[in-house]
Design a protein around this motif. Structure first.
Motif, PDB file in Angstrom:
ATOM      1  N   ASP A 102      18.251  78.099  60.394  1.00  0.00           N
ATOM      2  CA  ASP A 102      17.089  78.739  61.009  1.00  0.00           C
ATOM      3  C   ASP A 102      15.926  77.759  60.952  1.00  0.00           C
ATOM      4  O   ASP A 102      15.898  76.884  60.082  1.00  0.00           O
ATOM      5  CB  ASP A 102      16.723  80.045  60.296  1.00  0.00           C
ATOM      6  N   THR A 103      15.003  77.913  61.868  1.00  0.00           N
ATOM      7  CA  THR A 103      13.823  77.057  61.877  1.00  0.00           C
ATOM      8  C   THR A 103      12.777  77.641  60.938  1.00  0.00           C
ATOM      9  O   THR A 103      12.435  78.815  61.050  1.00  0.00           O
ATOM     10  CB  THR A 103      13.257  76.953  63.303  1.00  0.00           C
ATOM     11  N   THR A 118      20.062  82.505  65.235  1.00  0.00           N
ATOM     12  CA  THR A 118      19.742  83.406  66.348  1.00  0.00           C
ATOM     13  C   THR A 118      20.998  83.977  67.004  1.00  0.00           C
ATOM     14  O   THR A 118      21.061  85.180  67.257  1.00  0.00           O
ATOM     15  CB  THR A 118      18.889  82.650  67.394  1.00  0.00           C
ATOM     16  N   ASP A 154      12.198  87.150  64.225  1.00  0.00           N
ATOM     17  CA  ASP A 154      11.954  86.146  65.252  1.00  0.00           C
ATOM     18  C   ASP A 154      12.054  86.805  66.621  1.00  0.00           C
ATOM     19  O   ASP A 154      12.977  87.578  66.867  1.00  0.00           O
ATOM     20  CB  ASP A 154      13.053  85.073  65.078  1.00  0.00           C
TER      21      ASP A 154
HETATM   22 MN    MN Z   1      14.557  81.869  63.833  1.00  0.00          MN
END
Ligand code: MN
Ligand code: GDP
Ligand code: MN
Ligand code: MN
Length: 253
Positions: free
Chosen positions: A150-151, A41, A109
């Motif tokens: 990243d998730t 992010t 996102d």
């Molecule tokens: Mn993300």
């Protein structure tokens, strides 16, 4: 053995143009062999990869998938624009993004961005990991590894975990092949995906919300490796990936 994960405190809200290496250097006391784990992010924000859906014009394909998924056509178009290939289009979009990473919605996102802006993943996270890592090594004179994360969701189980999407000077896999187990059995295929494990552990600090911890320092591992491949080396080739083959079979039926 002791392993520590420590948040870097006082990270500001990252803006386009911010120098992340400089910021981390000022805020963290780095040691040799530290692994700097950075949420994608803030890499994306520093690169100015925010956008508004109102600036995206959906084509026919996007409108078709949007109807299936009850999504905004412009959002679907943005996902298509970031994708090399779509494996699942409904009830959600599972795609291969421009860096060959397979994930939902190409990693687009809206969390922790602000306003109704959205954020794209960086196109080449290994390159950005290297830019940050090289600069940190120069500034500190220390051996530093970097993991950009990243998730992601995963197959088979509910819930998400952080995964590695970009690497600098760290071995992605710890191989156990040829090592013995407790009873002398020689291991044949075990390769531990340590960068994903480190990403997952770092996310215990990062969280997904307002924690404000996009940078975590992992200390106590000995995984520094000057000559290492980037993350894309670890993405399976399509022909060797039975899950991908299965998805393509379903899609092309
Ligand atoms: Mn993300
Ligand atoms: P992602 O997994 O890369 O999509 O990142 P998340 O949206 O889950 O955020 C990970 C962590 O970074 C959370 O603790 C957020 O609060 C934090 N975070 C995200 N952006 C910023 C920022 O600009 N400044 C600070 N200080 N924290 C941020
Ligand atoms: Mn997010
Ligand atoms: Mn996250």
């Amino acid at each position: 053995m002791e392993l520590t994960f420590k948040a870097v405190d006082n990270v500001p809200l990252i803006q386009k143009g911010d120098d992340l290496a400089d910021m981390i250097y000022r805020l963290a006391d780095l040691h040799d062999n530290d692994i700097v784990v950075i949420a994608s992010t803030i890499v994306s924000k520093s690169l100015g990869l925010t956008f508004y859906l109102s600036d995206v014009t959906p084509g026919e394909e996007a409108q078709r998938i949007a109807r299936l998924n009850h999504k905004e056509p412009a959002f679907v178009q943005a996902v298509l624009d970031e994708s090399l290939e779509v494996f699942v289009e409904t009830p959600f979009m599972l795609v291969r993004n421009k860096n060959r990473h397979i994930c939902i919605n190409a990693g687009i996102d809206g969390s922790n961005v602000g306003g109704d802006r959205l954020l794209k993943l960086p196109e080449n996270p290994d390159k950005h990991a290297a830019n940050i890592g090289e600069k940190l090594e120069k500034l500190t004179g220390k051996k530093i590894s970097v993991i950009i994360t990243d998730t992601n969701g995963r197959a088979f189980k509910e819930g998400q975990t952080n995964v590695a999407i970009g690497l600098y000077k760290i071995k992605a896999l710890r191989t156990w092949i040829g090592e013995k187990d407790l009873f002398g059995y020689v291991l044949e295929i075990s390769e531990e995906a340590v960068v994903d494990e480190i990403a997952g552990a770092a996310n215990l600090i990062m969280g997904e919300g307002a924690n404000g911890y996009p940078v975590v320092i992992a200390r106590g591992l000995n995984l520094y490796a000057p000559e290492t491949a980037g993350i894309t080396e670890f993405y399976r080739q399509e022909k060797d990936d039975v899950i991908v083959q299965g998805l393509l079979e379903i899609k092309n039926k």
